[in-house]
Write an enzyme that holds these catalytic residues in place. Structure first.
Site, PDB file in Angstrom:
ATOM      1  N   CYS A  86       0.821  -1.203  -0.011  1.00 50.06           N
ATOM      2  CA  CYS A  86       0.044  -0.107  -0.104  1.00 50.06           C
ATOM      3  C   CYS A  86       0.789   1.185  -0.023  1.00 50.06           C
ATOM      4  CB  CYS A  86      -0.921  -0.171   1.229  1.00 50.06           C
ATOM      5  SG  CYS A  86      -1.861   1.435   1.297  1.00 50.06           S
TER       6      CYS A  86
ATOM      7  N   MET B  95      -0.007  -0.404   8.130  1.00 48.78           N
ATOM      8  CA  MET B  95      -0.245  -0.415   9.524  1.00 48.78           C
ATOM      9  C   MET B  95      -1.500  -1.009  10.019  1.00 48.78           C
ATOM     10  SD  MET B  95       1.356   0.475  12.290  1.00 48.78           S
ATOM     11  CE  MET B  95       1.005   0.203  13.785  1.00 48.78           C
TER      12      MET B  95
END
Length: 414
Positions: free
Chosen positions: A54, A197
């Site tokens: 990402c 994350m």
């Protein structure tokens, strides 16, 4: 690395250099990696891998011409995104040689991540390595950098505390979710977006026994890839409001410019839940959840800064660990580059030893077992050609001082 040897090259876009939109256009999911690598190989890059997450999309390659490799990689990016080189300029970064090696070590060691020290980054690099090997594009230059990078990451983890803080961010989220809901096995979760994350927090929640998990994202392929990695369900992004109302734990990790979850959305979800509370983690940078959500009764919102306050004793400890980690990384880069440079001399050393051995065998045959005669003849034979060359260089006024200095260094005459 000498110019005759393959040079290591990195060309990519990450969360600092490029927009989320461009990263989405360049993103290569696991199922498409093989075709992408084969396409790069067809362009002339025989040692190459793609690291696609990402937060970053990077091509790592070994090639004798750094400029040519960069051009070929940019062409492949342009073809994938449907953009001209001019449109890509300014959003891609390029590292060649020593700078590329340092960057690769930093990525593998999680020193170039959104949150420094996150251990799952090394896993992403290892997955990219495995896909490149499966595609037949991981040659000796690339393999050497990868193995040295993994060794660097291991040393940093074992010699510093760099991983403790970021790891505990996910642990803090799990603890707070449990404090609110009790047994997580009876809870359901929703991941919005596919940021690294957010994936780490979701993995920790699943490891802690979260009952059910769903994933949604503006880009369906991102959601499907993350859901596959987490063994979760996929929810269409247009059904996000309904999914949020059914979730006890929500992890937002898109990092786009638009807020995904507003206070109005959360208020509506709580009404459907009959005021059963929702625990929300905003792991996006920039944030994905409207801060005003925290003022709603029944909504418990934590962003990364909040979780750090819960998890870390202080910034100073992590900063000190980061400084130590960078020192280790630079040491490992220097060690690797010295080792690679030293290998350039190996062919000449092998040839010299072979010549000496051939001369020794010839002298032994001629001396008929007379050791004194053999050693004198051997010295004469070995020194004859170098002596004549040195005399010629000195007589012609060439750079004799440089040759003399090299000679004295080679044979330690001083």
């Amino acid at each position: 690395m000498s110019s005759a040897s393959p040079r290591f090259v990195v060309v990519g876009a990450n969360h600092r250099s490029a927009s989320l939109g461009l990263r989405d256009q360049l993103f290569v999911d696991d199922s498409g990696v093989a075709d992408f690598l084969v396409g790069l190989k067809a362009r002339g890059l025989y040692e190459v891998l793609v690291l696609s997450t990402c937060d970053r999309v990077e091509v790592w390659a070994g090639h004798h011409d750094g400029d040519m490799a960069t051009s070929l990689i940019c062409e492949a990016y342009g073809a994938r995104a449907g953009l001209s080189p001019a449109a890509l300029a300014g959003q891609l970064y390029t590292h060649v040689g020593e700078a590329a090696v340092r960057h690769a070590f930093a990525v593998a060691s999680a020193m170039d991540s959104l949150v420094i020290g996150e251990p799952h980054v090394a896993g992403q690099v290892k997955a990219a390595h495995r896909l490149a090997r499966d595609a037949g594009t991981c040659g000796p230059e690339l393999e050497a950098v990868l193995q040295a990078g993994f060794a660097c990451a291991k040393r940093i983890r074992s010699e510093t505390h760099i991983g403790e803080g970021p790891v505990s961010i996910a642990a803090a989220a799990v603890q707070l979710a449990g404090d609110l809901h009790g047994d997580l096995s009876h809870c359901s979760g929703l991941v919005l977006g596919a940021g690294d994350m957010g994936e780490l927090v979701a993995e920790s929640l699943m490891a802690a026994g979260l009952g059910r998990l769903s994933v949604t994202a503006p880009r369906a392929s991102r959601a499907e890839a993350l859901a596959h990695a987490l063994n979760a369900n996929v929810v269409a992004f247009e059904n996000m409001r309904e999914a949020l109302a059914g979730a006890d734990v929500v992890v937002a990790s898109s990092g786009g410019r638009a807020v995904l979850v507003t206070s109005e959305v959360v208020t509506a979800a709580l009404k459907k839940r009959r005021r059963k509370p929702i625990f929300l983690v905003d792991a996006g940078i920039p944030g994905d959840i409207e801060p005003a959500v925290n003022r709603i009764d029944g909504a418990f919102l934590y962003d990364l800064n909040d979780l750090e306050q819960v998890a870390l004793e202080g910034r100073a400890t992590r900063e000190q660990a980061a400084r130590s980690a960078w020192t280790i990384l630079d040491d490992e880069v220097s060690l690797f580059l010295r080792g690679r440079a030293a290998r350039v001399a190996v062919p000449a050393i092998v040839a010299l030893r072979q010549r000496f051995e051939e001369t020794r065998e010839a002298v032994l045959a001629e001396s008929h077992g007379d050791a004194d005669a053999a050693t004198r003849l051997l010295i004469h034979r070995l020194l004859h050609a170098p002596s004549e060359t040195m005399k010629s260089v000195a007589a012609e006024g060439a750079d004799w001082q440089h040759m003399e200095k090299t000679l004295r260094t080679l044979f330690r005459l001083d």
